[in-house]
Design a protein around this motif. Structure first.
Motif, PDB file in Angstrom:
ATOM      1  N   ASP A   1      -0.076  -5.550  -4.747  1.00  0.00           N
ATOM      2  CA  ASP A   1      -0.883  -4.773  -3.806  1.00  0.00           C
ATOM      3  C   ASP A   1      -2.085  -4.297  -4.609  1.00  0.00           C
ATOM      4  O   ASP A   1      -1.971  -3.448  -5.485  1.00  0.00           O
ATOM      5  CB  ASP A   1      -0.086  -3.587  -3.267  1.00  0.00           C
ATOM      6  CG  ASP A   1      -0.830  -2.848  -2.165  1.00  0.00           C
ATOM      7  OD1 ASP A   1      -2.082  -2.785  -2.237  1.00  0.00           O
ATOM      8  OD2 ASP A   1      -0.195  -2.324  -1.250  1.00  0.00           O
TER       9      ASP A   1
ATOM     10  N   THR B   1       3.176   3.568  -3.254  1.00  0.00           N
ATOM     11  CA  THR B   1       3.702   2.240  -2.943  1.00  0.00           C
ATOM     12  C   THR B   1       5.184   2.130  -3.280  1.00  0.00           C
ATOM     13  O   THR B   1       5.989   1.653  -2.480  1.00  0.00           O
ATOM     14  CB  THR B   1       2.916   1.166  -3.702  1.00  0.00           C
ATOM     15  OG1 THR B   1       1.591   1.092  -3.178  1.00  0.00           O
ATOM     16  CG2 THR B   1       3.580  -0.198  -3.591  1.00  0.00           C
TER      17      THR B   1
ATOM     18  N   MET C   1       4.871  -5.007   3.193  1.00  0.00           N
ATOM     19  CA  MET C   1       5.167  -5.884   2.062  1.00  0.00           C
ATOM     20  C   MET C   1       6.645  -5.920   1.730  1.00  0.00           C
ATOM     21  O   MET C   1       7.158  -6.940   1.260  1.00  0.00           O
ATOM     22  CB  MET C   1       4.354  -5.458   0.844  1.00  0.00           C
ATOM     23  CG  MET C   1       2.878  -5.837   0.946  1.00  0.00           C
ATOM     24  SD  MET C   1       2.612  -7.594   1.325  1.00  0.00           S
ATOM     25  CE  MET C   1       3.246  -8.377  -0.170  1.00  0.00           C
TER      26      MET C   1
ATOM     27  N   LYS D   1      -1.665  -8.799  -1.680  1.00  0.00           N
ATOM     28  CA  LYS D   1      -1.851  -8.040  -0.455  1.00  0.00           C
ATOM     29  C   LYS D   1      -3.105  -7.185  -0.582  1.00  0.00           C
ATOM     30  O   LYS D   1      -3.264  -6.428  -1.547  1.00  0.00           O
ATOM     31  CB  LYS D   1      -0.631  -7.166  -0.175  1.00  0.00           C
ATOM     32  CG  LYS D   1      -0.733  -6.339   1.116  1.00  0.00           C
ATOM     33  CD  LYS D   1      -1.212  -4.939   0.815  1.00  0.00           C
ATOM     34  CE  LYS D   1      -1.295  -4.099   2.083  1.00  0.00           C
ATOM     35  NZ  LYS D   1      -1.898  -2.769   1.799  1.00  0.00           N
TER      36      LYS D   1
ATOM     37  N   GLY E   1       2.597  -2.173  -7.629  1.00  0.00           N
ATOM     38  CA  GLY E   1       1.907  -1.263  -6.724  1.00  0.00           C
ATOM     39  C   GLY E   1       1.085  -0.229  -7.462  1.00  0.00           C
ATOM     40  O   GLY E   1       1.395   0.973  -7.389  1.00  0.00           O
TER      41      GLY E   1
ATOM     42  N   ASP F   1       2.857  -0.727   2.574  1.00  0.00           N
ATOM     43  CA  ASP F   1       3.990  -0.890   1.659  1.00  0.00           C
ATOM     44  C   ASP F   1       5.233  -1.337   2.409  1.00  0.00           C
ATOM     45  O   ASP F   1       6.010  -2.166   1.924  1.00  0.00           O
ATOM     46  CB  ASP F   1       4.266   0.432   0.942  1.00  0.00           C
ATOM     47  CG  ASP F   1       3.027   0.982   0.257  1.00  0.00           C
ATOM     48  OD1 ASP F   1       2.302   0.188  -0.356  1.00  0.00           O
ATOM     49  OD2 ASP F   1       2.776   2.196   0.368  1.00  0.00           O
TER      50      ASP F   1
ATOM     51  N   GLN G   1      -4.669  -2.455  -4.202  1.00  0.00           N
ATOM     52  CA  GLN G   1      -5.423  -1.246  -3.902  1.00  0.00           C
ATOM     53  C   GLN G   1      -5.770  -0.414  -5.140  1.00  0.00           C
ATOM     54  O   GLN G   1      -6.899   0.067  -5.283  1.00  0.00           O
ATOM     55  CB  GLN G   1      -4.670  -0.383  -2.892  1.00  0.00           C
ATOM     56  CG  GLN G   1      -3.316   0.113  -3.358  1.00  0.00           C
ATOM     57  CD  GLN G   1      -2.613   0.977  -2.333  1.00  0.00           C
ATOM     58  OE1 GLN G   1      -3.224   1.476  -1.395  1.00  0.00           O
ATOM     59  NE2 GLN G   1      -1.315   1.162  -2.507  1.00  0.00           N
TER      60      GLN G   1
END
Length: 298
Positions: free
Chosen positions: A140, A28, A242, A172, A116, A239, A142
């Motif tokens: 983010d 990221t 964003m 996100k 990230g 990424d 994830q």
């Protein structure tokens, strides 16, 4: 005081697509930093990697990107294996970097902190609240939904999600991450749940189908823009999205405009391997000229 600070590990990536196998830097923080480097704002990256891999940082600095590079015993090593449609991938992790600490992150001042995490223990979730007291937190999600078992990455739920998301302004997530977090596969229902948990701007990306942004009042339907050439590599598209989105929000742009700018940046990135290297003018030209858009029905 920076406009935006991104926090995350740079990775060493092996990207396998039906067309080629490529070795490159990633993560990221890497894709976000490259994408935002030519935009008109003050920016810094906080990352951590092994001493032997510091050439990656020097390459970023050569592009004018300010980097705070923290020491780590290892650099994260990822394998990203994509299916033919580029919307799905299998991931493996062979080594992990040291997690960030409060002392490292709270020394930085920024209007927006974009976090990230790549794995669940990269950025301790307890740091989200103190960072939110310094600036807006964008996340983010994830990494908090990834567990490494026998070097394979598996999807997991995030036990601390309700407590942590109360302090997140922008979240996100892609469609599968939204489903893991909320248990919903309906985009509108999932976005509403995330907003109820405290998120102010819920950004759900849906790959080639576009994206949806929800702020508790309206759903903003963002189209996907068709590439002008061919789809080469989707790694880092979220990424890049964003980076475009937060750039526009930092400039005071609205949600629809910010989402469309972000989607156009992601489209330009997908046309080649490696990070987005274009400019704001490139993005605006695509928005002005591209008539082929895929609209999502939600």
């Amino acid at each position: 005081m920076y406009d935006i600070c991104c926090v995350g590990h740079i990775t060493l990536d092996k990207v396998v697509t039906p067309k080629a196998t490529v070795y490159m830097a990633g993560g990221t923080s890497f894709y976000f930093s490259n994408a935002i480097s030519n935009m008109d704002l003050s920016y810094t990256l906080v990352t951590a990697l092994a001493e032997k891999d510091k050439d990656i940082v020097e390459e970023l600095r050569s592009k004018g990107i300010e980097v705070i590079a923290l020491p780590s015993v290892y650099t994260v090593y990822f394998e990203n294996i994509y299916t033919r449609d580029q919307d799905h991938r299998v991931q493996r992790v062979s080594q992990k970097a040291d997690p960030f600490t409060a002392d490292q992150l709270l020394a930085v001042d920024a209007r927006i902190f974009h976090l990230g995490p790549l794995l669940a223990d990269d950025i301790p979730w307890e740091l989200i609240r103190p960072l939110s007291e310094k600036g807006i937190v964008s996340l983010d999600v994830q990494g908090y939904l990834r567990e490494v078992r026998n070097k394979n990455v598996h999807a997991i739920d995030w036990p601390a999600k309700k407590e942590a998301l109360r302090h997140v302004h922008v979240l996100k997530a892609n469609e599968s991450e939204m489903m893991v977090l909320t248990g919903e596969n309906d985009v509108r229902k999932g976005a509403r749940i995330l907003f109820e948990w405290g998120v102010k701007e819920v950004v759900i990306t849906l790959g080639s189908k576009g994206s949806v942004i929800y702020n508790g009042r309206n759903f903003y339907i963002i189209p996907a823009y068709s590439p002008t050439t061919s789809v080469v590599d989707a790694t880092g598209c979220g990424d890049t999205y964003m980076a475009g989105y937060l750039y526009c929000r930092a400039k005071g742009k609205g949600l629809q405009e910010s989402g469309e700018f972000a989607a156009a940046m992601a489209t330009l990135k997908i046309e080649s391997s490696g990070p987005f290297t274009g400019t704001e003018d490139d993005v605006m030209a695509l928005l002005a000229n591209n008539k082929r858009r895929v609209f999502l029905e939600v």
